[in-house]
Write a protein that holds these residues in place. Sequence first.
Motif, PDB file in Angstrom:
ATOM      1  N   UNK A  40      12.178   5.947  -0.387  1.00 24.99           N
ATOM      2  CA  UNK A  40      12.214   5.373  -1.740  1.00 24.99           C
ATOM      3  C   UNK A  40      13.661   5.387  -2.229  1.00 24.99           C
ATOM      4  N   UNK A  41      14.115   4.313  -2.861  1.00 27.39           N
ATOM      5  CA  UNK A  41      15.516   4.189  -3.251  1.00 27.39           C
ATOM      6  C   UNK A  41      15.968   5.291  -4.207  1.00 27.39           C
ATOM      7  N   UNK A  42      15.185   5.525  -5.253  1.00 26.96           N
ATOM      8  CA  UNK A  42      15.621   6.491  -6.265  1.00 26.96           C
ATOM      9  C   UNK A  42      14.435   6.906  -7.118  1.00 26.96           C
ATOM     10  N   UNK A  43      14.622   7.989  -7.852  1.00 23.83           N
ATOM     11  CA  UNK A  43      13.624   8.414  -8.828  1.00 23.83           C
ATOM     12  C   UNK A  43      13.665   7.460 -10.019  1.00 23.83           C
ATOM     13  N   UNK A  44      12.610   7.473 -10.800  1.00 24.84           N
ATOM     14  CA  UNK A  44      12.502   6.531 -11.907  1.00 24.84           C
ATOM     15  C   UNK A  44      12.245   7.285 -13.211  1.00 24.84           C
ATOM     16  N   UNK A  45      13.073   7.004 -14.198  1.00 26.41           N
ATOM     17  CA  UNK A  45      12.850   7.520 -15.546  1.00 26.41           C
ATOM     18  C   UNK A  45      12.107   6.441 -16.324  1.00 26.41           C
ATOM     19  N   UNK A  46      10.859   6.690 -16.652  1.00 22.91           N
ATOM     20  CA  UNK A  46      10.028   5.717 -17.359  1.00 22.91           C
ATOM     21  C   UNK A  46      10.074   6.029 -18.853  1.00 22.91           C
ATOM     22  N   UNK A  47      10.520   5.068 -19.638  1.00 22.31           N
ATOM     23  CA  UNK A  47      10.675   5.280 -21.072  1.00 22.31           C
ATOM     24  C   UNK A  47       9.390   4.926 -21.825  1.00 22.31           C
TER      25      UNK A  47
ATOM     26  N   UNK B 158       8.118   4.961  13.748  1.00 23.62           N
ATOM     27  CA  UNK B 158       7.993   6.102  12.836  1.00 23.62           C
ATOM     28  C   UNK B 158       8.073   7.436  13.585  1.00 23.62           C
ATOM     29  N   UNK B 159       7.625   7.416  14.830  1.00 25.34           N
ATOM     30  CA  UNK B 159       7.687   8.639  15.628  1.00 25.34           C
ATOM     31  C   UNK B 159       6.353   9.327  15.852  1.00 25.34           C
ATOM     32  N   UNK B 160       5.243   8.601  15.621  1.00 27.07           N
ATOM     33  CA  UNK B 160       3.954   9.227  15.918  1.00 27.07           C
ATOM     34  C   UNK B 160       3.840   9.445  17.424  1.00 27.07           C
ATOM     35  N   UNK B 161       3.055  10.427  17.807  1.00 29.91           N
ATOM     36  CA  UNK B 161       2.918  10.768  19.225  1.00 29.91           C
ATOM     37  C   UNK B 161       1.793  10.000  19.894  1.00 29.91           C
ATOM     38  N   UNK B 162       0.739   9.697  19.136  1.00 27.63           N
ATOM     39  CA  UNK B 162      -0.422   8.988  19.680  1.00 27.63           C
ATOM     40  C   UNK B 162      -0.850   7.924  18.685  1.00 27.63           C
ATOM     41  N   UNK B 163      -1.155   6.736  19.197  1.00 27.38           N
ATOM     42  CA  UNK B 163      -1.692   5.658  18.371  1.00 27.38           C
ATOM     43  C   UNK B 163      -3.094   5.345  18.876  1.00 27.38           C
ATOM     44  N   UNK B 164      -4.106   5.626  18.040  1.00 27.07           N
ATOM     45  CA  UNK B 164      -5.472   5.244  18.415  1.00 27.07           C
ATOM     46  C   UNK B 164      -5.653   3.789  17.995  1.00 27.07           C
TER      47      UNK B 164
ATOM     48  N   UNK C  50       7.679   5.315   3.332  1.00 26.42           N
ATOM     49  CA  UNK C  50       7.360   4.405   2.234  1.00 26.42           C
ATOM     50  C   UNK C  50       7.311   2.939   2.683  1.00 26.42           C
ATOM     51  N   UNK C  51       8.290   2.467   3.458  1.00 24.21           N
ATOM     52  CA  UNK C  51       8.191   1.077   3.916  1.00 24.21           C
ATOM     53  C   UNK C  51       6.924   0.804   4.719  1.00 24.21           C
ATOM     54  N   UNK C  52       6.519   1.752   5.572  1.00 24.38           N
ATOM     55  CA  UNK C  52       5.306   1.535   6.364  1.00 24.38           C
ATOM     56  C   UNK C  52       4.063   1.614   5.483  1.00 24.38           C
ATOM     57  N   UNK C  53       4.081   2.500   4.500  1.00 24.73           N
ATOM     58  CA  UNK C  53       2.974   2.569   3.546  1.00 24.73           C
ATOM     59  C   UNK C  53       2.771   1.223   2.861  1.00 24.73           C
ATOM     60  N   UNK C  54       3.867   0.612   2.424  1.00 23.70           N
ATOM     61  CA  UNK C  54       3.781  -0.684   1.758  1.00 23.70           C
ATOM     62  C   UNK C  54       3.279  -1.775   2.694  1.00 23.70           C
ATOM     63  N   UNK C  55       3.740  -1.727   3.951  1.00 22.52           N
ATOM     64  CA  UNK C  55       3.295  -2.719   4.936  1.00 22.52           C
ATOM     65  C   UNK C  55       1.793  -2.608   5.184  1.00 22.52           C
ATOM     66  N   UNK C  56       1.308  -1.393   5.375  1.00 26.32           N
ATOM     67  CA  UNK C  56      -0.122  -1.183   5.623  1.00 26.32           C
ATOM     68  C   UNK C  56      -0.940  -1.602   4.405  1.00 26.32           C
ATOM     69  N   UNK C  57      -0.480  -1.238   3.228  1.00 26.28           N
ATOM     70  CA  UNK C  57      -1.187  -1.600   2.004  1.00 26.28           C
ATOM     71  C   UNK C  57      -1.302  -3.121   1.861  1.00 26.28           C
ATOM     72  N   UNK C  58      -0.207  -3.811   2.115  1.00 24.15           N
ATOM     73  CA  UNK C  58      -0.200  -5.270   1.984  1.00 24.15           C
ATOM     74  C   UNK C  58      -1.047  -5.931   3.062  1.00 24.15           C
ATOM     75  N   UNK C  59      -0.895  -5.466   4.295  1.00 26.26           N
ATOM     76  CA  UNK C  59      -1.597  -6.097   5.411  1.00 26.26           C
ATOM     77  C   UNK C  59      -3.099  -5.863   5.323  1.00 26.26           C
ATOM     78  N   UNK C  60      -3.493  -4.675   4.899  1.00 27.48           N
ATOM     79  CA  UNK C  60      -4.916  -4.346   4.797  1.00 27.48           C
ATOM     80  C   UNK C  60      -5.506  -4.708   3.437  1.00 27.48           C
ATOM     81  N   UNK C  61      -4.653  -5.212   2.544  1.00 28.79           N
ATOM     82  CA  UNK C  61      -5.118  -5.627   1.218  1.00 28.79           C
ATOM     83  C   UNK C  61      -5.794  -4.462   0.481  1.00 28.79           C
ATOM     84  N   UNK C  62      -5.168  -3.287   0.586  1.00 30.99           N
ATOM     85  CA  UNK C  62      -5.710  -2.090  -0.042  1.00 30.99           C
ATOM     86  C   UNK C  62      -4.606  -1.415  -0.836  1.00 30.99           C
TER      87      UNK C  62
END
Length: 386
Positions: free
Chosen positions: A320-327, A38-44, A266-278
């Motif tokens: 994210x692939x595209x915006x979503x029009x929700x009907x 992702x390009x972070x400079x420091x990982x704690x 977004x892909x990393x957000x999804x990975x963290x959410x799934x892995x941490x079950x949050x």
Amino acid sequence: MSNRIYVFDTTLRDGEQVPGCQLNIDEKVMIAQKLDELGVDVIEAGFPVSSPGDFRSVEAVSQVVKNATVCGLTRAVEKDIEIAAAALKSAVKPRIHTGIGSSDIHIKHKFNSNRDDILARGVKAVKYAKRFVEDVEFYAEDAGRADIEFLARLTEAVIDAGATVVNLPDTTGYLLPTVMHDRVSYLMNNVPNVDKAILSMHNHNDLGMATANTIAGVQAGARQVEVTINGIGERAGNTSLEEVAMTLKVHKELDSYTNIKSELLYPLSQLVSKTMRMPVQPNKAIIGRNAFAHSSGIHQDGFLKHAENYEIMTPQEVGVDKSDIVLTARSGRHALKHRLQLLGYELNKEEIDLTYIRFLDLADKIKEVNDGHLVTLMQEMKVETA
């Protein structure tokens, strides 16, 4: 002063302190590698003295991260520092993050001590950490509530002792952005050696102002931001990495930048959410499922005419692939016609008017109308695709 803002990610340490979200070593290594991409400079990577598992995690992350600095947290205790140094031995760029409480509340009720003793212990910890690594970050815990003159003295002293970064945590998420700006400005103007180190923002979200406080600190001169993916962390969470990164990217007038590859957010957000079950809340800024969704008829019409009417960034910028029009029953004719065209139906005005009446009746019953529902509706109305 440099316009480069360094991103210090603490997802694997402060973020992992969320109850029920603990990670095993393999999961930590996987996320660390993605953070590096992702390009972070420091990982704690953890708090090595806290458990054998945390020690091994910091050790394992140190062995695989190629670009980012790998950091281990300690208290201002020699044994902590020794163990962190051992865990970081394989890191290409190791950092020890040591520190102590700085507010009178912490000094009295957590350490049963006084300001002079706390300052001496902080200086001693930094000097001891410098025996093991060149890069030492000092945290003045609860800096948000610390006496500002004492905080300036402490900052000056630890920089003299060799600290390369001084972290000013708003540990309880107490400050207002204007106050944060004033406090960082005070340090920038009243600490004689402040140019020899980087001031860092580590803000919690107890009042929902972690991102605002972090940006305020950056505007005042802080050059490192301490963040987590999805804003996870103790209590109400930490400053959100994606919010800070995109705020700096969107607001060109801030004249600051990070090295974050935003399309990977977004892909990393999804990975963290799934892995941490949050799960990520749907209305979470930048990466929530509704962040690029439009359901109001007025918004949908404006978006379809020109996306920038209602979007200040493209979904593709954050992965994210595209915006979503929700009907829904709030949608208008323009959105309905647009969705039907995507499905291959070309209707004239009269047909759209008739379809819209049927659509509203359906939407009131089922709340959200998807493509399958529209196809069924068209079949019932005996409308063929173009």
